[in-house]
Design an enzyme around this catalytic site. Structure first.
Site, PDB file in Angstrom:
ATOM      1  N   GLY A 124      55.684  72.934  54.681  1.00 41.27           N
ATOM      2  CA  GLY A 124      55.673  74.384  54.547  1.00 41.27           C
ATOM      3  C   GLY A 124      56.604  74.879  53.469  1.00 41.27           C
ATOM      4  O   GLY A 124      56.500  76.025  53.043  1.00 41.27           O
ATOM      5  N   GLN A 125      57.513  74.009  53.031  1.00 36.64           N
ATOM      6  CA  GLN A 125      58.485  74.434  52.010  1.00 36.64           C
ATOM      7  C   GLN A 125      57.845  74.583  50.645  1.00 36.64           C
ATOM      8  O   GLN A 125      58.433  75.142  49.736  1.00 36.64           O
ATOM      9  CB  GLN A 125      59.661  73.456  51.981  1.00 36.64           C
ATOM     10  CG  GLN A 125      59.407  72.114  51.302  1.00 36.64           C
ATOM     11  CD  GLN A 125      58.665  71.132  52.165  1.00 36.64           C
ATOM     12  OE1 GLN A 125      57.668  71.455  52.770  1.00 36.64           O
ATOM     13  NE2 GLN A 125      59.142  69.904  52.220  1.00 36.64           N
ATOM     14  N   LYS A 140      67.170  70.226  40.871  1.00 42.27           N
ATOM     15  CA  LYS A 140      67.901  69.468  41.895  1.00 42.27           C
ATOM     16  C   LYS A 140      67.191  69.678  43.241  1.00 42.27           C
ATOM     17  O   LYS A 140      66.203  69.028  43.523  1.00 42.27           O
ATOM     18  CB  LYS A 140      69.361  69.910  41.923  1.00 42.27           C
ATOM     19  CG  LYS A 140      70.072  69.567  40.595  1.00 42.27           C
ATOM     20  CD  LYS A 140      71.577  69.728  40.635  1.00 42.27           C
ATOM     21  CE  LYS A 140      71.996  71.163  40.464  1.00 42.27           C
ATOM     22  NZ  LYS A 140      73.463  71.303  40.281  1.00 42.27           N
ATOM     23  N   GLU A 146      68.053  72.184  52.619  1.00 40.69           N
ATOM     24  CA  GLU A 146      69.115  72.324  53.621  1.00 40.69           C
ATOM     25  C   GLU A 146      70.291  73.192  53.171  1.00 40.69           C
ATOM     26  O   GLU A 146      70.861  73.907  54.006  1.00 40.69           O
ATOM     27  CB  GLU A 146      69.638  70.937  54.012  1.00 40.69           C
ATOM     28  CG  GLU A 146      68.616  70.074  54.699  1.00 40.69           C
ATOM     29  CD  GLU A 146      68.987  68.608  54.551  1.00 40.69           C
ATOM     30  OE1 GLU A 146      69.308  67.989  55.562  1.00 40.69           O
ATOM     31  OE2 GLU A 146      68.964  68.107  53.418  1.00 40.69           O
TER      32      GLU A 146
END
Ligand code: FES
Ligand code: FES
Lengths: 340, 170
Positions: A46-47, A285, A289
């Site tokens: 989903g990201q 990068k 999180e």
């Protein structure tokens, strides 16, 4: 009375661990209609990683993201990937894909070079064309070159590659080493309102500035940051697993394990601080999180600014904040003004 | 077993189900409409939201028998093969969803809200979606999507507010 306060939280976060093998592999195949197929073992949760990985392949091949068909995560058929973990996908899998696309592109260059009367290293792939550098009018559609490669030269344009951030052993004596390939940085600021009669904390506003290297897809980066902030708000103020003495969870439902709803979300300003990382694909990068890391710190600092108490265990529930406010006031009962 | 007849997305559908069957279970298992999701099964998450006679309900909390004879709208009824519903289009446009699990419920709650035809403020939109949990997005882009859909469908505007002022007045 309700008190306003502001707080700041900063963090750094590592991307691409190097203490153990951490490989990703990918295959890119250029089709005879000029589109490409990308095979990757990573999984979309989903990201938006498959969109970003498709963008990386497209950029390297000089085609549109719509032209890239991404096949993901059937581990029987796709190349190995360490996993959609540790905020590593854009960085590690992205690097593998970029290398695989480069290899496939090299075949196109070698096939196109004699057709354009140049050397392969004088070519570039732009706008669905293979063209001579500085002479864009000398070009061939990628589809034609792929067709030529496949059916005339007998060299199907396929590239496979893997990327493993160089593994560096830790010094067993000192515990020193280089545990990660690169790092990202972020600062979040929170503005809260604390009710000193109930201990209730409302987050009114958050601003978040994140370095993620190159933001390959800024809209998805924003989505990650906003989602991370909601998780951070839950962590800071609401979410707590409670257990009885037998280790049985007391709040196993969303009725009593409270997570943020649309009403708990403040207005958020996101600032993407781009910073080219030479080791990442196109300078990227990662962002996953890290987005949830500084939120609770910023909120607890804002609580301190508002009512002068330090909350040192999470979540900062109304009970905990009220208890701290009472302790601050030396335990005296605060006289409530008479109701009017 | 009870015979339950529903008008689902304009089509009459009947199934014979045990009396304790929820509307959600009947939709998913008997009618094969798996758009409404089973998140918690106890009415906490809103992933199962469908419209019953135009009202957004948690399908996991309603017995199929209670819905007998009623008009049900599910996410499957919104788009055609050719085109998304304007709410879906707006959600796609702003990348409202991430994993998408909350999506069908969010979109059906949005539809119920917009269909009411009231003037909406951002706060009212947040209120209306507060029964739909989302673990991924922080709701911000979902709310942006709802605002865009509302403005697109009704031609009205959601008034601009300064959230930092509005909140302290409340
Ligand atoms: S499944 Fe119905 S509210 Fe969660
Ligand atoms: S997008 Fe994942 S729960 Fe909402």
């Amino acid at each position: 009375m309700r008190h306003r306060g502001k707080g700041v939280g900063c963090m750094w976060y590592p991307i691409g661990f190097t203490v153990l093998a951490n490989p990703s592999a990918a295959t890119v195949k250029i089709n005879e209609d000029g589109t490409a197929t990308l095979l990757t073992g990573t999984v979309e949760t989903g990201q938006g990683s498959l969109t970003v990985l498709g963008q990386i392949a497209a950029e390297e091949l000089g085609i549109s993201t719509d032209d890239v068909h991404v096949v993901s995560a059937d581990t029987d058929t796709t190349p190995m990937d360490t996993g959609a973990i540790a905020s590593r996908t854009t960085y590690v899998t992205g690097n593998a894909i970029k290398l695989a696309a480069e290899n496939a592109k090299q075949i196109l260059f070698e096939v196109a070079a004699p057709m354009l009367d140049v050397r392969p290293d004088q070519l570039e792939a732009v706008d669905r064309k293979i063209q001579v550098q500085y002479f864009p009018q000398r070009c061939l559609p990628i589809a034609d070159v792929a067709l030529q490669a496949q059916f005339v030269m007998g060299r199907p344009p396929i590239g496979s590659a893997s990327y493993n951030p160089p593994t560096v052993a830790m010094d067993s004596e000192t515990g020193q080493g280089k545990p990660f390939s690169t790092y990202v940085y972020a600062t979040q600021c929170a503005e809260v309102e604390v009710d000193d009669e109930t201990g209730q904390v409302d987050v009114i506003y958050m601003s978040a500035a994140h370095d993620c290297g190159t933001a390959i897809n800024p809209m998805l980066v924003e989505g990650q940051i906003e989602g991370g902030i909601s998780m951070g708000i839950g962590f800071a103020l609401q979410e707590e697993m409670l257990f009885d003495d037998n280790g049985q969870q007391l709040n196993p439902n969303l009725t009593n394990y409270i997570m943020p709803t649309s009403l708990d979300m403040p207005e958020i300003d996101v600032d993407i601080v781009e910073n080219f990382d030479p080791t990442g694909p196109f300078g990227a990068k990662g962002v996953g999180e890290p987005t949830a890391v500084p939120t609770a710190a910023a909120i607890c600092n804002a609580i301190h600014d508002a009512v002068g108490v330090r909350i040192t265990s999470l979540p900062a529930t109304a009970e905990k904040v009220l208890k701290a406010i009472k302790a601050r006031d030396g335990g005296e009962q605060k006289a409530l003004p008479a109701a009017e | 077993m009870t015979d339950v007849t529903l008008t689902v997305n304009g089509e009459e559908r009947t199934a014979s189900v045990p009396p304790e069957t929820t509307l959600l279970k009947m939709l998913r298992e008997d009618l094969n409409l798996t758009g409404a999701k089973l998140g918690c099964d106890v009415g906490d998450c809103g992933a199962c939201t469908v419209l019953v006679d135009g009202i957004a309900v948690n399908a996991c909390l309603m017995l199929a028998g209670q819905a007998d004879g009623k008009k049900i709208e599910t996410i499957e009824g919104l788009s055609t093969l050719e085109e998304y519903h304007p709410i879906q289009k707006a959600f796609e446009e702003v990348a409202a969803l991430q994993c998408g699990f909350c999506g069908p419920g969010m979109i059906m709650s949005t539809k119920a809200l917009i269909d009411q035809g009231e003037d909406l403020s951002k706060q009212e939109i947040k209120d209306a979606l507060s029964g739909n949990l989302c673990r991924c997005t922080g709701y911000t882009k979902i709310i942006d999507g709802v605002i865009d859909a509302y403005e697109d469908i009704t031609g009205k505007k959601v008034p601009e507010t300064n959230p930092r002022e509005a909140q302290s007045a409340a």
